[in-house]
Design a protein around this motif. Structure first.
Motif, PDB file in Angstrom:
ATOM      1  N   PRO A  49      37.123  65.400  -4.074  1.00 25.27           N
ATOM      2  CA  PRO A  49      38.354  64.996  -3.381  1.00 25.27           C
ATOM      3  C   PRO A  49      38.089  63.900  -2.353  1.00 25.27           C
ATOM      4  O   PRO A  49      37.037  63.881  -1.703  1.00 25.27           O
ATOM      5  CB  PRO A  49      38.809  66.296  -2.686  1.00 25.27           C
ATOM      6  CG  PRO A  49      38.111  67.402  -3.413  1.00 25.27           C
ATOM      7  CD  PRO A  49      36.802  66.821  -3.863  1.00 25.27           C
ATOM      8  N   CYS A  61      42.312  63.688   1.957  1.00 22.31           N
ATOM      9  CA  CYS A  61      42.993  64.920   1.536  1.00 22.31           C
ATOM     10  C   CYS A  61      42.471  66.152   2.278  1.00 22.31           C
ATOM     11  O   CYS A  61      42.935  67.270   2.030  1.00 22.31           O
ATOM     12  CB  CYS A  61      42.823  65.131   0.030  1.00 22.31           C
ATOM     13  SG  CYS A  61      43.745  63.957  -0.984  1.00 22.31           S
ATOM     14  N   ARG A  62      41.532  65.950   3.182  1.00 20.95           N
ATOM     15  CA  ARG A  62      40.931  67.062   3.907  1.00 20.95           C
ATOM     16  C   ARG A  62      41.973  67.786   4.761  1.00 20.95           C
ATOM     17  O   ARG A  62      42.846  67.155   5.361  1.00 20.95           O
ATOM     18  CB  ARG A  62      39.796  66.538   4.789  1.00 20.95           C
ATOM     19  CG  ARG A  62      38.933  67.594   5.440  1.00 20.95           C
ATOM     20  CD  ARG A  62      37.723  66.938   6.084  1.00 20.95           C
ATOM     21  NE  ARG A  62      38.137  66.066   7.176  1.00 20.95           N
ATOM     22  CZ  ARG A  62      38.236  66.458   8.452  1.00 20.95           C
ATOM     23  NH1 ARG A  62      37.971  67.699   8.781  1.00 20.95           N
ATOM     24  NH2 ARG A  62      38.610  65.601   9.382  1.00 20.95           N
ATOM     25  N   GLU A  73      36.513  71.272   5.475  1.00 23.47           N
ATOM     26  CA  GLU A  73      36.531  70.102   4.603  1.00 23.47           C
ATOM     27  C   GLU A  73      37.213  70.343   3.265  1.00 23.47           C
ATOM     28  O   GLU A  73      37.215  69.441   2.421  1.00 23.47           O
ATOM     29  CB  GLU A  73      35.100  69.612   4.367  1.00 23.47           C
ATOM     30  CG  GLU A  73      34.406  69.111   5.615  1.00 23.47           C
ATOM     31  CD  GLU A  73      33.031  68.551   5.306  1.00 23.47           C
ATOM     32  OE1 GLU A  73      32.945  67.344   4.997  1.00 23.47           O
ATOM     33  OE2 GLU A  73      32.050  69.308   5.353  1.00 23.47           O
ATOM     34  N   CYS A 104      40.242  70.575   0.582  1.00 21.12           N
ATOM     35  CA  CYS A 104      41.279  69.543   0.451  1.00 21.12           C
ATOM     36  C   CYS A 104      42.513  70.042  -0.287  1.00 21.12           C
ATOM     37  O   CYS A 104      42.427  70.860  -1.202  1.00 21.12           O
ATOM     38  CB  CYS A 104      40.716  68.336  -0.301  1.00 21.12           C
ATOM     39  SG  CYS A 104      39.382  67.494   0.575  1.00 21.12           S
ATOM     40  N   HIS A 117      50.524  67.177   2.302  1.00 24.08           N
ATOM     41  CA  HIS A 117      50.341  66.680   3.667  1.00 24.08           C
ATOM     42  C   HIS A 117      51.665  66.228   4.285  1.00 24.08           C
ATOM     43  O   HIS A 117      51.702  65.880   5.470  1.00 24.08           O
ATOM     44  CB  HIS A 117      49.331  65.525   3.679  1.00 24.08           C
ATOM     45  CG  HIS A 117      47.934  65.948   3.367  1.00 24.08           C
ATOM     46  ND1 HIS A 117      46.951  66.073   4.324  1.00 24.08           N
ATOM     47  CD2 HIS A 117      47.351  66.312   2.191  1.00 24.08           C
ATOM     48  CE1 HIS A 117      45.822  66.474   3.750  1.00 24.08           C
ATOM     49  NE2 HIS A 117      46.049  66.611   2.460  1.00 24.08           N
ATOM     50  N   ARG A 154      42.643  75.350  -3.301  1.00 28.88           N
ATOM     51  CA  ARG A 154      42.483  73.950  -2.951  1.00 28.88           C
ATOM     52  C   ARG A 154      42.317  73.128  -4.224  1.00 28.88           C
ATOM     53  O   ARG A 154      42.069  73.652  -5.300  1.00 28.88           O
ATOM     54  CB  ARG A 154      41.264  73.756  -2.032  1.00 28.88           C
ATOM     55  CG  ARG A 154      41.381  74.471  -0.680  1.00 28.88           C
ATOM     56  CD  ARG A 154      42.467  73.855   0.171  1.00 28.88           C
ATOM     57  NE  ARG A 154      42.536  74.424   1.510  1.00 28.88           N
ATOM     58  CZ  ARG A 154      43.352  75.396   1.874  1.00 28.88           C
ATOM     59  NH1 ARG A 154      44.186  75.931   0.984  1.00 28.88           N
ATOM     60  NH2 ARG A 154      43.365  75.834   3.107  1.00 28.88           N
TER      61      ARG A 154
END
Length: 484
Positions: free
Chosen positions: A86, A90-91, A127, A129, A135, A263
């Motif tokens: 990723p 996108c974290r 970390e 994603c 988001h 994720r």
């Protein structure tokens, strides 16, 4: 090592080398007898044999060997694999996840506190994603965003795999794709055929709704197709899960857990019946389905809450059902992979419990004698803990699963490939090493696969994989409760 441990080790050595233990004395006795008879007597006895006996002694074993070689299933190999890495944008750190949850009016404060407690105990790091659509506030779940996530993950993994193997898309004969919760029209398989211009006669399948263990189901299906295809055929297996359309927006606690664990991730694997450039040989695939029981069937269940929000309901009995599925799977897998010494100990324990006393503690086979590496589906901390306890594994043997959960989260069916990549990135894979992959999924299913390493990666094998730039930081200490 304790005296009991030394005795067990001696027993394993004797049983594992039973053929040599029996054959050497017999061969020595035969040589002594031949020396007593002398060469003239031996030749006389050979000449006394009838021609038909000589013919049968040579023809029957040769014919039996030829028939066996012709009828045995064709070996299947893994040429190589690639995992989606990723992008950093996108974290999703914990603070960002909590802030978004609080801003979104669909979640009340009670739901936010519940998800915060889950995250603190989940084993995930800072970390992992989520796709770009998650988001936004509110998160986007439309079809276009869902396709964009799927294309990013799938095409990136396939591009990396084709670059690593040097295989062109025209060489692919079979395509198997699995994604459980997002099955658009045209399918993912059609999407890949269109993107890469695969041949019109490629056999392609899209598996949907099979849960987190679908990656191994895809491997098993590809193996079956390869074994009836012309020798040297190649199969592309793609495993992913699309998060965008499946983010739960309600308040039911049993349905909020997937928001915290799942994720983005995906993997592409190239299989073939040509072992010339292969890296692993597929030894076994064992599938176990417990869906005949209502509790097992509904323990991971997609449904609507009372407000019409769609999500995945995880039953409180999930771990006990997973334990039963695992028990059934290892019962089927054990005789195929365990050395004779472990099978004899298990049989003796079983007979003692049935004949002597049922209070005798059952013997748990030591699968560490059959495998050097374990890739346990990173479904959550509780899943890894339960399997470590059930299989009496060390912390190092479940390290790949825990670190994958920490770095990437639960990537569903592709998590096993991130774990294999971790083992290789840490430089632990050796020629001849055996790997056991264990996956769990809705239905309820426990599927496993056994691999044997033929060609380890080069010294910098993890340089371009999903652990590039971070493998040196692992393993990390994961507290029981992570406070911020």
């Amino acid at each position: 090592m304790s005296s009991s441990g030394q005795l067990k080790r001696l027993f394993q050595l004797v049983v594992s080398n039973l053929l040599a233990v029996v054959a050497v004395p017999l061969a020595a006795a035969a040589l002594l007898k031949a020396a007593e008879l002398g060469p003239d007597e031996l030749l006389a006895r050979v000449h006394a044999l009838r021609p038909v006996h000589m013919f049968l002694a040579t023809f029957v074993p040769a014919a039996a060997s030829i028939v066996y070689l012709k009828l045995r299933p064709r070996a299947v190999y893994m040429v190589d694999y690639a995992c989606f890495r990723p992008p950093p944008n996108c974290r999703v750190p914990f603070a960002a996840f909590q802030e978004h949850a609080r801003v979104w009016p669909g979640f009340d404060e009670r739901s936010v506190r519940f998800m915060t407690r889950l995250l603190e105990r989940s084993g995930l790091g800072e970390e992992s994603c989520l796709p770009s659509a998650q988001h936004y506030i509110p998160p986007s779940r439309d079809l276009e965003s869902s396709r964009a996530e799927a294309e990013l993950i799938i095409f990136s993994a396939i591009d990396d795999l084709l670059a690593k193997t040097g295989v062109s898309p025209e060489e692919i004969d079979i395509l198997v794709v699995n994604c459980s919760l997002f099955a658009p029209t045209p399918s993912f398989a059609d999407m890949i055929v269109n993107r890469y211009g695969l041949r019109p006669d490629v056999r392609n399948v899209h598996l949907a709704g099979m849960g987190c263990s679908a990656g191994l189901i895809s491997v098993g299906l590809a193996r079956n197709l390869l074994q009836v295809a012309p020798k040297g055929s190649k199969a592309l297996v793609v495993s992913t899960e699309t998060i965008t359309p499946n983010y739960y927006m309600g308040k039911e606690r049993a349905m909020l857990l997937p928001n915290c664990l799942f994720r983005m991730g995906g993997a592409a694997v190239l299989l073939s019946t040509d072992g010339a450039n292969a890296r692993f040989r597929l030894a076994r695939v064992v599938r176990t389905l417990t869906g005949g029981k209502d509790g097992a069937y509904r323990c991971v269940y997609q449904e609507e809450d009372d407000r019409g929000n769609v999500g995945i309901n995880l039953s409180k009995d999930l771990m006990s059902i997973a334990g039963e599925a695992l028990k059934a799977n290892i019962t089927a897998m054990g005789p195929l992979v365990l050395p004779a010494s472990e099978q004899l100990l298990f049989a003796a324990s079983f007979m003692a419990r049935r004949v002597v006393n049922r209070g005798i503690k059952p013997y748990i086979p030591d699968f560490r004698t059959a495998f050097e590496h374990f890739c346990i589906h990173a479904g959550g901390r509780a899943v890894i803990d339960e399997l470590q306890r059930s299989l009496t594994l060390s912390d190092e043997q479940v390290e790949a699963s825990r670190m994958t959960l920490h770095r990437f989260g639960n990537t569903s069916s592709s998590s096993l490939w991130y774990e294999l990549a971790y083992v290789e990135a840490k430089g632990r894979m050796r020629r001849g090493d055996r790997v056991w992959m264990i996956g769990f999924g809705s239905g309820f299913k426990c599927n496993s696969a056994a691999w044997e390493c033929i060609r380890p990666p080069p010294a910098n094998g993890g340089a371009g994989g999903p652990w590039a730039g971070c493998a040196h930081r692992y393993p990390v200490e994961i507290p029981d409760v992570l406070k911020h």
